[in-house]
Design an enzyme around this catalytic site. Structure first.
Site, PDB file in Angstrom:
ATOM      1  N   LYS A  70      45.849  41.185  34.761  1.00 24.47           N
ATOM      2  CA  LYS A  70      47.003  41.848  35.355  1.00 24.47           C
ATOM      3  C   LYS A  70      48.262  40.986  35.278  1.00 24.47           C
ATOM      4  CE  LYS A  70      46.633  40.342  40.166  1.00 24.47           C
ATOM      5  NZ  LYS A  70      47.900  39.581  40.081  1.00 24.47           N
ATOM      6  N   THR A  71      48.115  39.669  35.453  1.00 25.03           N
ATOM      7  CA  THR A  71      49.296  38.805  35.404  1.00 25.03           C
ATOM      8  C   THR A  71      49.911  38.828  34.015  1.00 25.03           C
ATOM      9  OG1 THR A  71      48.299  37.379  37.087  1.00 25.03           O
ATOM     10  CG2 THR A  71      50.145  36.480  35.847  1.00 25.03           C
ATOM     11  N   ASP A 258      54.007  42.739  42.180  1.00 24.24           N
ATOM     12  CA  ASP A 258      52.677  42.181  41.944  1.00 24.24           C
ATOM     13  C   ASP A 258      51.890  42.176  43.247  1.00 24.24           C
ATOM     14  OD1 ASP A 258      50.569  40.979  40.640  1.00 24.24           O
ATOM     15  OD2 ASP A 258      51.384  38.954  40.801  1.00 24.24           O
ATOM     16  N   GLN A 352      40.563  44.785  45.975  1.00 28.01           N
ATOM     17  CA  GLN A 352      40.738  43.387  46.350  1.00 28.01           C
ATOM     18  C   GLN A 352      41.708  43.225  47.519  1.00 28.01           C
ATOM     19  OE1 GLN A 352      40.604  40.259  43.174  1.00 28.01           O
ATOM     20  NE2 GLN A 352      41.036  41.964  41.803  1.00 28.01           N
TER      21      GLN A 352
END
Length: 919
Positions: A70-71, A258, A352
């Site tokens: 994802k980053t 994010d 998460q």
């Protein structure tokens, strides 16, 4: 001063040229500018990642599972926006939760686009960007641009002043509790006017709201703000100043978020305001300060004001259907000409979201499609971290959650080893089995840096630390200090060290005023001065000074009480088990009560750590042996870069990965944590399940789960059943193994391997064994007569397993010393510490007055030598002396090193001779 965001022009100047038209999205020019399919930064992206990068228009939610990159997607998306010319660096708003994540994002973008990243002022954390906006418009919220940001200590100090002004007992209603309460309100975006009456009444008999208002007023007077205000005042600014909001909505062409699943309500409201579709100044929604889109306060998820005519179904907690990759809703075709679609991309993983205890709201990500109708949902499900069996187990367990959008992790990697599940008899055997497995892996060439032990609660760490010291395995604790390095443990050890060695000046100095006794720095400095002059320990210096007039009556009395307490404890050391002595010391010193009265969030954990410390002493013969063991533990410090096993909580493990992850303590009440279940019900259970998912996905090659039938919790042994999460694992991906030490099963009361140690008979009559039995309160004396074995207060019977003390039980002989009293009466399964109630009896030992037969201490005949500090003064009656505090005087009597002096102005005083000079 003009607002830097306003685009002003001198009317006498020539009209500015029209801005150049940007390439049409997806057109020939845009594709050519980005380098087409061969753009270097797009190389290596899979289909889903590339779709997430190239889908720039409208609201986009990227559901990125653990280990799916994802980053990388987020940073490459920023680079793609810049490369295609869709926005300038100053027109991109990119925000994340932590400073570490913001630095990583900036570094990765810089690696792709170079120095251009330095021109991105709006890339940072929520608070860093919030303070930047607030300083530009501080006057609009009652502040000045140079306002101060208070830290936690400053907030508590200010709240203590407010409590004093309201005549509220700070001991009963601590300032830290008020600070935590107000911080929680601010995290939810609640101003004093919006706090529900029921919540306001929980502090100081209904004065919580009044204190909140007074606190905010005081902050304005001081020209200060706390961290909660950095977002709360931003929200107020945007709601009350629609023109300011419109400027930022116009400026930010792309918004990227994010870790969206970890945002709280205030962060959510702030983002919603910025991400609303931009309106023109003529719009009625912006002309009225309290009307329309900005002025009117709305609950999260109400949707755009302009879209009220459209029918929008309420958000459903059920997983959303899997949308097609290229599907687009009708939100991009707004029915209102004066508005344009807002380009917002949120990246996160609803599986998460594990920080609900600090205000994070998983609903923020679950309702994204409702907040932004027509949003595109892109799922990143290809995992590049873990093997097939681990991913299958993690996906199967998280599928039991109802509040999720739904995705299934998959991998192209080999299936690998199955997830191992092992049962142990107790927590000590659990630690021993884990240690043996790590040694085996190490012999096979496995790096210790790639091994982690992930526990649910910090109290579980102690047994692993002790075991690793015994085995000589290097380790490090991540996310917090080692067990024996925690402040409350070091304080308790200082008391025990000073009992064992009166000359331990470091221990004396640490605890002489802990808890607070009115013995400040001036008193300690006085003790140091005397100790240096007479070359004696601080304890002996204190013994001498309390018999003189050097100190004022109050600190002298407090210091005398400390000395008398230690002398009493040293006498008890030879007659009591060292575990019971530790309980008495922590109780009578007031140290336990200090943490009982502390209402901070970590007070319960500190009390639990103290109980764990006492429990850890049971395996040592005496206090001296225990303290020697601690010295070995403390000497085990290694360099951070050394090869060592990592020990941490599951919360601290998020974002990390290891080849092998050990997951101990999978038992009901421990994991899932009973407190989370009691406080939050199904929501708490689902967050605990997400925590299990996070733990499993930390492992790249091996995941090993352990549970223990018996575990010491809250001072009592209790029998636990395995965690419900174990039955939620898929059998095809799990291998059940057996601990080498043997496992007696978890149903009922299995036979303990320690039971055989209680079968010694009286035929074993060696003198050493007789003395050991006599010290415990049983056995035979030297003349063959048995000691009274009926009194079991001094004995250390086998630990209690399976039941707490019931109401009405009067016989506590089945309890170990550390487990007697109130610690067994609370809700052991809930995780709540019964010592939180300051008015409750001590949790360390029972208060029942029961006669006990103890062996009398040995009497050593001889002459008592060296009264006081063992020195003879060089002064004699009649000497003329000078004292820095009392002035000149004449010595009238001498007692060892203590002088009785008739001072010219202060009258008669008793002082130590090291503080006077002959004149």
């Amino acid at each position: 001063m003009a607002d830097p965001l306003k685009q002003t022009r001198n009317p006498l100047e020539a009209p500015a040229a029209a801005p150049p038209a940007l390439p049409a999205p997806g057109g020939i020019a845009a594709r050519a500018r980005a380098g087409g399919p061969g753009a270097p930064y797009l190389a290596g992206l899979n289909a889903e990642q590339r779709l997430a990068v190239e889908t720039l228009d409208g609201p986009v939610l990227v559901l990125a599972g653990a280990g799916t990159g994802k980053t990388r997607v987020l940073t490459v998306r920023i680079a793609h926006i810049l490369a295609t010319g869709r926005a300038r660096p100053g027109e991109i708003f990119a925000v994340t939760i932590t400073n570490k994540a913001a630095r990583e994002m900036k570094t990765r973008v810089g690696e792709i686009v170079g120095g251009v990243v330095e021109g991105m002022p709006w890339l940072g954390t929520f608070h860093s960007i919030g303070v930047k906006i607030l300083r530009r418009h501080a006057e609009l919220v009652g502040l000045k641009p140079d306002f101060t940001i208070l830290d936690v200590d400053d907030q508590v100090r200010l709240m203590k002043q407010l409590l004093d002004a309201e005549n509220i007992d700070e001991k009963r209603w601590p300032a830290r509790v008020l600070a935590s309460l107000i911080d929680g309100w601010k995290n939810r975006g609640l101003t004093p006017e919006q706090v529900p009456a029921g919540e306001a009444g929980v502090f100081a008999n209904g004065k919580g709201l009044k204190l909140y208002k007074a606190y905010q007023e005081r902050l304005k007077i001081l020209n200060a703000a706390d961290f909660g205000d950095l977002l709360l005042e931003n929200i107020r600014l945007f709601r009350e100043q629609p023109e300011v909001l419109r400027q930022y909505q116009t400026r930010f062409k792309f918004i990227l978020v994010d870790e969206y699943q970890d945002t709280n309500v205030a962060q959510y409201l702030w983002l919603r305001l910025l991400a609303q579709r931009t309106a023109t100044p003529a719009s009625s929604a912006l002309t009225s300060p309290r009307g329309g889109e900005v002025g009117e306060q709305r609950e999260p998820g109400e949707g755009d004001r302009a879209a009220q005519d459209r029918t929008v179904s309420p958000p459903s907690p059920q997983p959303s259907p899997h949308r097609g990759e290229g599907a687009r809703g009708s939100a991009l075709e707004s029915p209102i000409p004066s508005r344009e679609a807002k380009n917002i991309c949120c990246v996160g993983d609803d599986d998460q979201s594990i920080y609900g205890w600090r205000g994070a709201e998983v609903d923020n990500i679950l309702r994204f499609e409702h907040d932004f109708p027509g949003a595109i949902v892109i799922r990143l499900e290809r995992n590049y971290r873990s093997t097939g069996h681990i991913l299958a187990a993690a996906s199967h367990i998280i599928a039991h959650n109802e509040g999720r959008l739904g995705k299934t992790l998959r991998t192209d990697d080999v299936p690998g080893e199955k997830v191992a599940v092992t049962g142990a008899w107790d927590s000590e055997e659990e630690a021993r089995a884990v240690g043996e497995e790590i040694e085996q892996l190490q012999r096979g060439g496995h790096a210790l840096n790639e091994i982690a032990i992930l526990v649910r609660a910090s109290f579980q760490m102690r047994e692993f630390e002790d075991r690793f010291v015994t085995l000589g395995l290097p380790y490090r604790v991540i996310g917090g200090p080692r067990f024996y390095e925690r402040a409350e443990i070091r304080d308790a050890l200082a008391y025990l060290r000073l009992i064992n060695s009166p000359a331990d000046d470091l221990a004396f100095e640490r605890i002489v005023n802990v808890p607070k006794r009115g013995l400040g720095d001036a008193t300690v400095q006085l003790l140091h001065d005397h100790a240096r002059k007479r070359r004696v320990p601080l304890f002996e210096a204190a013994r001498a000074i309390v018999e003189t007039d050097e100190l004022k009556p109050k600190p002298r009395g407090a210091l005398r009480g400390v000395i008398e307490a230690f002398e009493r404890w040293r006498k008890q050391r030879d007659n009591l088990p060292h575990t019971q002595l530790a309980e008495i010391v922590l109780d009578e010193s007031g140290y336990t009560e200090m943490w009982q009265k502390d209402r901070s969030a970590d007070a319960a954990g500190r009390l639990e750590n103290l109980k764990e410390l006492v429990r850890s002493m049971e395996e040592f013969e005496n206090l001296q042996g225990f303290l020697e063991h601690i010295s070995l533990v403390m000497d085990n410090e290694k360099a951070a870069e050394a090869d060592a096993v990592s020990i941490m909580t599951l919360h601290a493990a998020k974002g990390l990965e290891f080849d092998t992850a050990f997951l101990p303590g999978w038992e009901e009440g421990v994991f899932p944590n009973q407190r989370a279940l009691d406080d939050q019900g199904r929501a708490g259970l689902e967050e605990e399940r997400r925590l299990a998912h996070v733990g499993l996905t930390r492992a790249r090659k091996r995941a090993k789960i352990y549970f223990a039938t018996n575990r010491r919790m809250h001072g009592l042994w209790q029998t636990n059943i395995p965690s419900r999460f174990l039955d939620e694992l898929p059998e095809a991906n799990v291998e059940v193994t057996e601990a080498q030490g043997g496992f007696g099963g978890y149903g009922g009361y299995g036979a303990s391997r320690f039971d055989a140690t209680t079968s010694f008979g009286s035929s074993y009559n060696t003198p050493g064994w007789q003395r050991a039995q006599a010290k415990k309160g049983g056995g035979f004396s030297d003349d063959g007569t048995p000691y009274d074995a009926d009194h079991s207060d001094d004995a250390s019977p086998p630990p209690l397993r399976g039941r707490a003390r019931q109401e009405g039980d009067e016989d506590q002989s089945h309890l170990s010393p550390a487990g007697r009293g109130r610690s067994g009466e609370g809700d052991r399964r809930s995780g709540r510490d019964p010592g939180d109630d300051a008015s409750s009896p001590s949790p360390w030992r029972a208060r029942e007055e029961r006669p006990a037969t103890r062996r009398l201490p040995l009497t050593i005949e001889g002459e008592l030598v060296a009264k006081s500090t063992g020195t003879i003064s060089a002064f004699a009656p009649g000497d003329r002396v000078f004292h820095l505090k009392f002035g000149n005087g004449n010595v009238t009597a001498v007692d060892g090193n203590k002088l009785t002096i008739q001072f010219d102005k202060a009258g008669e005083k008793r002082v130590v001779d090291s503080f006077v000079e002959r004149v």
